[in-house]
Enzyme design. Structure first.
Site, PDB file in Angstrom:
ATOM      1  N   ALA A   2      46.135  64.336  81.000  1.00  0.00           N
ATOM      2  CA  ALA A   2      45.040  65.566  81.691  1.00  0.00           C
ATOM      3  C   ALA A   2      45.199  67.163  81.381  1.00  0.00           C
ATOM      4  O   ALA A   2      44.169  67.865  80.492  1.00  0.00           O
ATOM      5  CB  ALA A   2      44.797  65.933  82.837  1.00  0.00           C
ATOM      6  N   ASN A  14      39.055  66.454  89.571  1.00  0.00           N
ATOM      7  CA  ASN A  14      38.526  65.517  89.335  1.00  0.00           C
ATOM      8  C   ASN A  14      39.139  64.926  91.227  1.00  0.00           C
ATOM      9  O   ASN A  14      40.302  64.762  91.171  1.00  0.00           O
ATOM     10  CB  ASN A  14      38.318  64.387  89.263  1.00  0.00           C
ATOM     11  CG  ASN A  14      36.734  63.536  89.388  1.00  0.00           C
ATOM     12  OD1 ASN A  14      37.201  62.858  90.826  1.00  0.00           O
ATOM     13  ND2 ASN A  14      36.520  62.710  88.500  1.00  0.00           N
ATOM     14  N   GLN A  19      45.306  59.523  92.393  1.00  0.00           N
ATOM     15  CA  GLN A  19      46.793  59.401  91.954  1.00  0.00           C
ATOM     16  C   GLN A  19      48.202  59.059  92.747  1.00  0.00           C
ATOM     17  O   GLN A  19      49.020  58.630  92.533  1.00  0.00           O
ATOM     18  CB  GLN A  19      46.892  60.352  90.371  1.00  0.00           C
ATOM     19  CG  GLN A  19      45.787  60.525  89.507  1.00  0.00           C
ATOM     20  CD  GLN A  19      47.180  59.538  88.210  1.00  0.00           C
ATOM     21  OE1 GLN A  19      47.515  59.741  87.742  1.00  0.00           O
ATOM     22  NE2 GLN A  19      46.414  58.526  88.553  1.00  0.00           N
ATOM     23  N   GLY A  55      49.800  62.550  87.774  1.00  0.00           N
ATOM     24  CA  GLY A  55      50.466  60.960  88.717  1.00  0.00           C
ATOM     25  C   GLY A  55      51.240  61.098  88.228  1.00  0.00           C
ATOM     26  O   GLY A  55      51.604  59.710  88.970  1.00  0.00           O
ATOM     27  N   GLU A  56      52.339  61.996  89.159  1.00  0.00           N
ATOM     28  CA  GLU A  56      53.996  61.384  89.355  1.00  0.00           C
ATOM     29  C   GLU A  56      53.962  62.135  90.522  1.00  0.00           C
ATOM     30  O   GLU A  56      55.054  62.052  90.891  1.00  0.00           O
ATOM     31  CB  GLU A  56      54.765  61.374  88.465  1.00  0.00           C
ATOM     32  CG  GLU A  56      54.623  60.452  86.575  1.00  0.00           C
ATOM     33  CD  GLU A  56      55.573  61.548  85.793  1.00  0.00           C
ATOM     34  OE1 GLU A  56      54.918  62.690  85.378  1.00  0.00           O
ATOM     35  OE2 GLU A  56      55.979  60.322  84.570  1.00  0.00           O
TER      36      GLU A  56
END
Lengths: 178, 747
Positions: B529, B634, B641, B707-708
């Site tokens: 992103a 967002n 996520q 994401g992680e």
């Protein structure tokens, strides 16, 4: 051979070894149903056969010539989504989207099972199955989502089943003065 | 890698050599950035019309089924193709011992992975592909294919070979770091801890199996693949096949999950390409789920010795995190277990090391948050143990060791809200309800406990580019070889363009996952992103300048909203300013800034579990993740996520365990019935709370990776909660009933 899928008639000359899933994906251009494991372990291939949810990778196509088969493509289309499809979008009940058609078909079948009063492993009164978060989670556990949209999937199903929003379990930021 | 593509082009390029305090996302008035809008591709996904790799229909296509070796180590002496070729529908058996790849490539590499499959280095290594007119015929022939081997002794058991470990050396990640004198600090400290945690091998188990459709047009290959990083994957594929890189195009529009397993090319891609070239027909090769487990990539098992020296006030004077991992022969990748130990806590004496054991079991590589996901099990469970040794609250222990500057490099943090995450989370979750004595809260058969862990994940920026075009009708198209693996790229990139250009999201068309579009780093390492999003930002910044020029106003007074351009008391439709269309390229590159500051995202995990006093079963009852990761682009997809990462943490703590037969190297649990990923009933209501943050040192959109972050610390929060619930400290993941039963209090 003759098949009825999503209310439409299809003719296909297929191998007796062809699964219902591969019939759709490889022969009829219906690739909405997904192959995640081909062993009935993940639920990505879930379709509705005569209204009941079925792992379509575990059943042979030739067994279904007289059945009414509904795949994700038959539930609703872009611009004309089924209420569950619409709720999955709004609640973000997916991420990569690969398990999603199976989740949605499974949820349609599952809600019908509850309506018929069929109990599950977590049903307290075997004669009075009533929808709850625990019932939804239990009954949807045949559909794996590695992205783990599970809480959102439960929320989407709750909404369509008319259960309203969940009770908050946490204090809000405002309540703690943050 | 972008020079050629961009030569002479109108590219707005930025290298992050300095902070970027102003952001057009703050001055934009479209009001769409950060909002929890629905995914733009959502209707396609829920209606089954998003097209994944194996779902392209090409004329004259052949079905390929891969064949894996059935020995763990040895040599393929011969493969008898003749009889199999006579089976119904079989077209060919393609064997290319030199060119087939032995294993998947790691993410971001631009070379071919290890090639050559005559020598078998692990059970399941792909050695042939059988081609037929139908999937059923190809599968039957593949199962019947006789392969003759000479077996060799193999190294299958980690325990047997752990003393042969070699220091890790890899160009990308530091294997060894030492500072001060850990032994001396341990000898002198009033309080010390020395514990060893073990985590097993794990599999990403993305729902979509690896799949490729290969088709050649003269000397150019198009591969419809399920790949996270098409730009570098195309280079890997070209090198593997010995063709120029501009002759390989990868298309990955939709990817059914990756979690690291699809960062680099996998064996089915090269096999499909070779077979297609030989047959002169398109070839589809889809891995069976068992082959995904056998022959793609695993997260390495780890053995982590963690030692702390502390004062009685809890202040750390020494931090040692020394790890053993495993991989195939000749592979330099190692699970960077101590990656966040470098910067999470203070302590002047430090030792963070990694040694690798060479084994004949499947390649180890990246799985969601390589390093932190399992490394924080050792670090954060050890912190819980140290807090107990000190008689200190685990949150307080973390707070007193929250450093002001990076404890190893003398640089500040770009942004860091670790302590605030812990504090706010504690209030929201009800930390004050935690047992003072483990095992002291019981509800019927269930012992209840609460645990905490810090969350941290290094932030990365990768060179990426994107093209943005405004069409004469005022709509726009964003295109990039970036991917959306379920992360939300399609949506957040549209939101960024919408916010800056004042064009509604519904009027923006997204084109991702095609290497014919401008190159990008793809999805991995939580950089997607920020990297691709910054490229979109820069393209739109250039378009704003062009629109201002077309309107003859200063760009600083130009306001773009709902398709209108406003400035100097004038208003014009954007469609009236772009003529035949207007386009620009944006490109972001990492620069000096990543050395001038330590960049990472932070947070805190809280978990409440019930441990069944009779059976030892563990159920997660609720979890909360508090995260600070710069600007949230967002709120809906970012939350998702985090939910996904936290659930991976449940799997890591309680269920996931790849087991290789120590006699043969065969993976015992190679499907989704035997390798247990969390299902719906395993996951309670999870809550996610974001702290407001901007990181001006990271990139122009001020966002960091997310994401992680959700997996980093999720497992140890659960492990610590299990201890708090029942007083049994399990140091070998996953916590299955057998590891708890003996230690549970009398029923």
């Amino acid at each position: 051979m003759h098949f009825t899928i999503n209310g439409r008639s299809y003719e296909a000359d297929i191998d007796v070894r062809t699964s219902l899933l591969d019939l759709c994906r490889e022969h009829l251009e219906l690739t909405g149903s997904k192959k995640g494991c081909d062993h009935g372990q993940c639920g990505a291939c879930t379709m509705l056969v005569n209204g009941r949810r079925v792992n379509s990778c575990l059943t042979l196509a030739v067994m279904h010539q007289d059945d009414e088969i509904v795949t994700i493509e038959g539930l609703g289309q872009v611009g004309n989504l089924h209420p569950l499809q619409d709720a999955f979008v709004r609640h973000d009940g997916y991420q990569c989207g690969y398990c999603t058609p199976g989740q949605i078909c499974s949820a349609v079948g599952m809600l019908d099972e509850v309506k018929k009063g069929w109990p599950s492993h977590v049903t307290g009164d075997l004669h009075d199955a009533e929808l709850s978060d625990a019932e939804i989670s239990e009954r949807m556990s045949g559909n794996i989502c590695r992205c783990a949209a599970y809480p959102n999937i439960v929320d989407a199903i709750r909404e369509v089943a008319g259960m309203g929003d969940r009770d908050p379990v946490l204090k809000t930021a405002a309540e703690i003065g943050a | 890698m972008f020079e050629k593509l961009f030569a002479g082009g109108d590219t707005n390029s930025l290298t992050m050599d300095a902070p970027h305090p102003a952001s057009l996302l703050d001055s934009g008035v479209q009001g769409v950035i950060s909002r929890p809008i629905d995914r733009v591709e959502g209707p396609l996904k829920v209606s089954g019309t998003a097209t994944y790799a194996a779902e392209y229909r090409l004329d004259d296509m052949v079905h390929g089924v891969l064949v894996g070796a059935k020995i763990g180590h040895g040599t393929v002496e011969s493969i008898d193709c003749d009889a199999v070729k006579l089976m119904p529908g079989v077209i060919d058996v393609v064997i290319d011992f030199d060119t087939f790849i032995r294993n998947s490539q790691q993410g971001g590499e631009t070379n071919a992975p290890t090639q050559g499959v005559k020598e078998v280095d692990y059970f399941g290594q792909i050695v042939a592909i059988v081609l037929a007119d139908s999937f059923e015929n190809a599968r039957a022939a593949a199962q019947a294919l006789p392969i003759h081997y000479t077996k060799k002794d193999g190294h299958y058991a980690f325990e047997e070979h752990r003393d042969e470990a070699e220091p890790c050396q890899d160009s990308q990640v530091q294997g060894y770091y030492k500072q001060g004198d850990v032994d001396k600090a341990l000898a002198e400290a009033p309080v010390t801890l020395d514990v060893t945690y073990v985590t097993p091998s794990q599999n990403s188990a993305a729902m979509e199996p690896h799949a490729s459709i290969a088709v050649w047009n003269d000397d150019a290959l198009t591969l419809y693949g399920s790949y996270q990083m098409p730009t570098s994957d195309a280079e890997q594929l070209a090198k593997s096949l010995g063709v120029p890189k501009d002759k390989v195009r990868i298309i990955s529009r939709y990817i059914g999950g990756g979690f690291g397993s699809k960062l680099g090319i996998a064996p089915e891609s090269v096999a499909a390409a070779i077979a297609s070239r030989r047959l002169g027909r398109p070839v589809k090769a889809v891995m069976a789920r068992q082959q995904v487990f056998d022959a793609t990539v695993r997260r390495s098992n780890t053995e982590q010795r963690v030692r702390f020296a502390a004062g009685t006030d809890g202040r750390l004077t020494a931090v040692a995190h020394n790890s053993l991992t495993s991989n195939l022969p000749e592979e330099t990748y190692f699970e960077p277990v101590g990656i966040c130990t470098h910067f999470l806590y203070s302590g002047e004496n430090r030792s963070i090391t990694h040694d690798q054991v060479t084994l004949n079991i499947l390649l180890s590589g990246s799985m969601r948050a390589p390093g932190e996901a399992v490394g924080m099990v050792g670090l954060e469970c050890a912190m819980d143990e140290l807090a107990e040794t000190l008689g200190m609250d685990p949150i307080e222990l973390r707070k007193v060791n929250d450093p002001d500057r990076d404890p190893e490099q003398d640089v500040p943090f770009s942004s860091r809200q670790l302590s605030r995450s812990l504090e706010e989370g504690a209030k929201m979750f009800g930390w004050d309800q935690r047992n003072r004595t483990p095992g002291s809260r019981r509800e019927g058969e269930w012992l209840i406990g609460i645990g905490v862990s810090s969350a941290a994940r290094s932030n990365m920026l990768q060179q990426s580019s994107a093209k943005v075009e405004i069409h004469p009708d005022g709509s726009a198209t964003v295109s990039s070889a970036m991917t959306d693996i379920g992360t939300g790229s399609y949506t957040i990139m549209a939101q960024i363009a919408s916010e800056i250009l004042g064009i509604p999201v519904e009027r923006i068309t997204m084109s991702l996952g095609d290497t014919n579009d401008p190159p990008a780093a793809g999805s991995g390492g939580s950089w997607g992103a920020a990297s691709a999003g910054s490229a979109v930002y820069l393209a739109c910044e250039r378009l704003r300048e062009k629109l201002a020029a077309a309107m003859d106003v200063d760009v600083d007074v130009l306001t773009l909203k709902d398709g209108m351009a406003i400035g100097d008391n004038r208003q014009k439709a954007i469609s009236d300013l772009v003529g035949e269309g207007m386009q620009a390229l944006g490109e972001i590159k990492p620069g000096k800034n990543e050395k001038l500051h330590r960049q990472a995202s932070y947070g805190a995990h809280f978990a409440e579990v019930g441990v069944n006093a009779v059976t030892g079963e563990v159920r997660v009852r609720r979890m909360l993740g508090v995260f600070a990761a710069g600007r949230i682009l967002n709120a809906k997809t970012a939350r998702s996520q985090c939910l996904g990462g936290m659930t991976f943490g449940i799997g890591c703590a309680l269920t996931e365990d790849l087991i290789h037969d120590q006699r043969t190297g065969k993976l015992v649990n190679r499907d989704l019935a035997e390798y247990h990923v969390p299902v719906n009933a395993d996951v309670p209501q999870l809550d996610v709370h974001f702290l407001d943050e901007r990181d001006i040192h990271a990139n122009p959109i001020h966002a960091k990776g997310i994401g992680e972050l959700g997996i980093c610390g999720a497992a140890p929060a659960i492990v610590n909660a299990v201890y708090n619930a029942c007083g049994v400290r399990v140091r070998e993941m996953p916590i299955t009933c057998d590891k708890l039963l003996a230690g549970l209090p009398p029923v």
